[in-house]
Design a protein around this motif. Structure first.
Motif, PDB file in Angstrom:
ATOM      1  N   ASN A   1       1.634   5.683  -0.666  1.00 25.94           N
ATOM      2  CA  ASN A   1       0.955   6.840  -0.746  1.00 25.94           C
ATOM      3  C   ASN A   1       1.530   7.662  -1.819  1.00 25.94           C
ATOM      4  O   ASN A   1       2.750   8.082  -1.887  1.00 25.94           O
ATOM      5  CB  ASN A   1       0.922   7.535   0.682  1.00 25.94           C
TER       6      ASN A   1
ATOM      7  N   VAL B   1       0.768  -1.055   0.121  1.00 32.07           N
ATOM      8  CA  VAL B   1      -0.116   0.131  -0.060  1.00 32.07           C
ATOM      9  C   VAL B   1       0.715   1.298  -0.020  1.00 32.07           C
ATOM     10  O   VAL B   1       1.711   1.395   0.865  1.00 32.07           O
ATOM     11  CB  VAL B   1      -0.991  -0.122   1.264  1.00 32.07           C
TER      12      VAL B   1
ATOM     13  N   GLU C   1      -3.376  12.135  -5.578  1.00 28.16           N
ATOM     14  CA  GLU C   1      -4.238  11.071  -5.242  1.00 28.16           C
ATOM     15  C   GLU C   1      -4.148  11.207  -3.400  1.00 28.16           C
ATOM     16  O   GLU C   1      -3.273  10.672  -3.074  1.00 28.16           O
ATOM     17  CB  GLU C   1      -4.173   9.702  -5.752  1.00 28.16           C
ATOM     18  N   SER C   2      -5.140  11.377  -2.836  1.00 33.03           N
ATOM     19  CA  SER C   2      -5.176  11.538  -1.436  1.00 33.03           C
ATOM     20  C   SER C   2      -5.197  10.046  -0.682  1.00 33.03           C
ATOM     21  O   SER C   2      -4.884   9.920   0.594  1.00 33.03           O
ATOM     22  CB  SER C   2      -6.290  12.400  -0.836  1.00 33.03           C
ATOM     23  N   VAL C   3      -6.017   9.173  -1.492  1.00 33.92           N
ATOM     24  CA  VAL C   3      -6.050   7.831  -0.885  1.00 33.92           C
ATOM     25  C   VAL C   3      -4.945   7.029  -1.342  1.00 33.92           C
ATOM     26  O   VAL C   3      -4.642   6.874  -2.333  1.00 33.92           O
ATOM     27  CB  VAL C   3      -7.237   7.261  -1.544  1.00 33.92           C
ATOM     28  N   PRO C   4      -4.545   6.510  -0.289  1.00 34.73           N
ATOM     29  CA  PRO C   4      -3.285   5.380  -0.353  1.00 34.73           C
ATOM     30  C   PRO C   4      -3.641   4.165  -1.632  1.00 34.73           C
ATOM     31  O   PRO C   4      -4.941   3.868  -1.573  1.00 34.73           O
ATOM     32  CB  PRO C   4      -2.996   4.766   0.462  1.00 34.73           C
ATOM     33  N   GLN C   5      -2.848   3.900  -2.433  1.00 32.50           N
ATOM     34  CA  GLN C   5      -3.066   3.083  -3.649  1.00 32.50           C
ATOM     35  C   GLN C   5      -2.305   1.486  -3.273  1.00 32.50           C
ATOM     36  O   GLN C   5      -1.377   1.611  -2.435  1.00 32.50           O
ATOM     37  CB  GLN C   5      -2.430   3.655  -4.905  1.00 32.50           C
TER      38      GLN C   5
ATOM     39  N   ALA D   1       0.411  10.747  -2.884  1.00 26.35           N
ATOM     40  CA  ALA D   1      -0.031  12.130  -3.051  1.00 26.35           C
ATOM     41  C   ALA D   1       0.876  12.971  -3.666  1.00 26.35           C
ATOM     42  O   ALA D   1       0.592  13.826  -4.170  1.00 26.35           O
ATOM     43  CB  ALA D   1      -0.427  12.336  -1.457  1.00 26.35           C
TER      44      ALA D   1
END
Length: 202
Positions: free
Chosen positions: A165, A163, A172-176, A167
């Protein structure tokens, strides 16, 4: 001069690798250099010269010269002085911003790398293209804060899930979630088909 890394190999070749040998590491280091994030800090004189040849500054200097030819001495010299003071302030501001950015660079840390068929600790500055690296949350390595969890270079994930981050890279503020790639004969496409299996540095 550093060379760009060719990423057109079939994905299956990345799964078949057994790590690099010491001789391969030396050769790759000569070709690609070290994996450091050192941001050079230019001299004041270099930046001032860069600003002095900008179109706006040159235009203002020509105007000052024309005013001098028309005997507007006080006005022309005052304008020239103000221009120089403003350029000096801009250069100092750029140096300050570069210094702050340099202090935020990623510090080197120890990584577990597969070399000579053994897992050994290697500084992230010494990573080269083709290294097989084990990523894990571990404490006790040099550095502090989030440096321990940052990815030290662009990587293809060949096992497990991560996972991340992104950003700072994508906004993108949501972790991928990044998952391992699948061994296949097609060429690696880091910006297309295999984007979800690639971890970006930082």
């Amino acid at each position: 001069e550093r060379r760009r890394v060719v990423l057109k190999k079939p994905v299956s070749e990345y799964f078949e690798t057994k790590g690099l040998s010491s001789s391969q590491v030396k050769e790759l280091t000569k070709v690609h250099g070290t994996n450091n994030y050192d941001i050079p800090l230019p001299e004041f004189s270099e930046l001032f010269k860069e600003h002095a040849v900008s179109p706006f500054f040159v235009f203002q200097c020509i105007c000052v010269l024309l005013w001098l030819l028309d005997d507007y001495w006080y006005y022309a010299l005052m304008t020239l002085g103000i221009l120089i003071v403003l350029e000096v302030q801009l250069v100092e501001r750029r140096l300050s911003d570069l210094g702050e950015l340099r202090s935020m660079r990623m510090r080197p840390r120890q990584m577990r790398v597969l070399r000579n068929t053994q897992w050994i600790p290697v500084s992230s500055d010494d990573l080269v293209p083709g290294d097989v690296v084990a990523l894990a949350r571990q404490q006790g390595f040099p550095g502090s804060g989030q440096d321990l969890n940052r990815v030290p270079c662009d990587m293809l994930l060949i096992q497990g899930e991560v996972v991340v981050n992104e950003a700072m890279l994508t906004g993108e503020s949501v972790p991928q979630l990044r998952s391992a790639a699948i061994s296949e004969a097609s060429s690696l496409d880091v910006k297309g088909a295999h984007r979800q299996h690639v971890l970006s540095a930082g």
